[in-house]
Design an enzyme around this catalytic site. Structure first.
Site, short mmCIF file in Angstrom:
data_model
loop_
_atom_site.label_atom_id
_atom_site.label_comp_id
_atom_site.label_asym_id
_atom_site.label_seq_id
_atom_site.Cartn_x
_atom_site.Cartn_y
_atom_site.Cartn_z
N PHE A 54 7.94 19.20 -5.39
CA PHE A 54 7.02 19.12 -4.26
C PHE A 54 6.73 20.51 -3.69
O PHE A 54 7.50 21.45 -3.90
CB PHE A 54 7.63 18.23 -3.17
N HIS A 103 0.84 -1.20 0.00
CA HIS A 103 0.00 0.00 0.00
C HIS A 103 0.87 1.24 0.00
O HIS A 103 1.85 1.32 0.74
CB HIS A 103 -0.84 0.06 1.27
N GLN A 105 9.48 26.63 0.61
CA GLN A 105 9.89 25.42 -0.11
C GLN A 105 11.38 25.15 0.10
O GLN A 105 11.79 24.03 0.39
CB GLN A 105 9.64 25.59 -1.61
N ASN A 109 8.51 -3.41 3.42
CA ASN A 109 7.12 -3.10 3.75
C ASN A 109 6.79 -3.36 5.20
O ASN A 109 6.13 -2.56 5.86
CB ASN A 109 6.21 -3.93 2.84
N GLU A 167 13.61 14.94 -4.97
CA GLU A 167 13.31 15.73 -6.18
C GLU A 167 14.33 15.47 -7.28
O GLU A 167 13.98 15.31 -8.45
CB GLU A 167 13.30 17.23 -5.85
#
Length: 283
Positions: free
Chosen positions: A261, A127, A270, A159, A254
């Site tokens: 973002f 997920h 930012q 996970n 990024e």
DNA sequence: CTGGACCGC
DNA sequence: GCGGTCCAG
């Protein structure tokens, strides 16, 4: 047979007209979903300027009340998934556990990833927006997280260990009153499963903006607002440490992904949020 | 759907 | 133990 009275005419025609108008509005809206910035799950910005347009199959915007994502048809996975997490998202709805093809949001002619595509692959159905982050009623909230457009192949030890611990800590911050803006995805090439239909990422990454207690309005974000970002290897049999081991800057994510973002924040804020590594909030 | 496994707290 | 992630049958 007497002619229908005026009242009888209205009683027939009016509902018919209303239904027709409703149908027109409904079909128009389903072709043009809510604008991205209106969805609470995408307030900080759309990192890849994804659009709900089949002409961009590898950057295809899917908006749901539970999360927003950019889907990659050729990878069979999301590029990124974005969601807001608040205390009211946490409840007692049991885990649906039913992984399903996404049949409502993708063009019919595209391949629709099936739960069987993951069976026996060695990777978990990982997920992005976690089941447990959408456990408040109604049940559809939880069921939506099991749509396979919210899933990517994730190494079990990633996970179930470091990744899960960060999810668990996140919910702990939320129970203390913080609202979180979260975005997660994968990058890199670790081969494919399901006869090439699903691309396995080499890393999974996640970015979490931790709002001040009681605030959800993004105008309350300052240069000092904590940001937690991680990038975790997605290799089978990798030995994993605590998730803190994998903290990186947003700038790093990024530069690897090419995404942008926090585009709905000022450039000064930012700059600050992208270049710092914050201490882990208390759980 | 059930039962069983893993992990970390 | 619990609650979270899964798997296979």
């Amino acid at each position: 047979m007497p002619l229908p009275s005026k009242n009888q005419m209205i009683s027939w025609i009016l509902p018919l007209l209303v239904a027709l108008i409703a149908l027109i509005i409904y079909t128009t809206n389903s072709q043009k979903p809510d604008t991205a910035n209106g969805n609470r799950n995408l307030r900080l910005g759309n990192p890849s300027t994804a659009v709900h347009d089949p002409a961009q199959p590898d950057n295809y915007l899917i908006e749901r009340p539970q999360y927003v994502l950019s889907y990659n048809r050729d990878h069979g996975t999301p590029n990124w998934v974005s969601w807001r997490l608040t205390e009211s998202d946490l409840g007692d709805v049991p885990r649906s556990n039913v992984f399903k093809s996404d049949t409502t949001m993708l063009p019919d002619e595209w391949y629709h990833v099936r739960t069987d595509d993951y069976t026996g692959s060695g990777y978990d159905r990982g997920h992005m927006c976690p089941s447990a982050d959408r456990s408040a009623p109604p049940e559809e909230n939880n069921q939506a997280t099991f749509l396979l457009t919210n899933i990517l192949p994730q190494a079990p030890n990633n996970n179930r260990e470091a990744w899960e611990q960060l999810e668990s800590d996140s919910r702990s911050w939320v129970r203390k009153g913080h609202v979180l803006y979260v975005i997660a995805g994968g990058d890199g090439d670790n081969g494919t499963i399901a006869d090439g239909k699903i691309q396995v990422p080499k890393y999974t990454w996640k970015i979490i903006v931790v709002m001040p207690v009681g605030e959800s309005d993004i105008t309350k974000i300052t240069a000092e607002t904590p940001v937690i970002a991680v990038r975790i290897p997605n290799n089978l049999n990798e030995k994993f440490g605590d998730w803190e081991t994998y903290q990186v800057t947003v700038a790093k994510i990024e530069s690897i992904t090419g995404y942008h973002f926090f585009t709905n924040l000022s450039s000064e804020i930012q700059q600050s949020l992208k270049t710092k590594k914050d201490p882990v909030p208390a759980t």
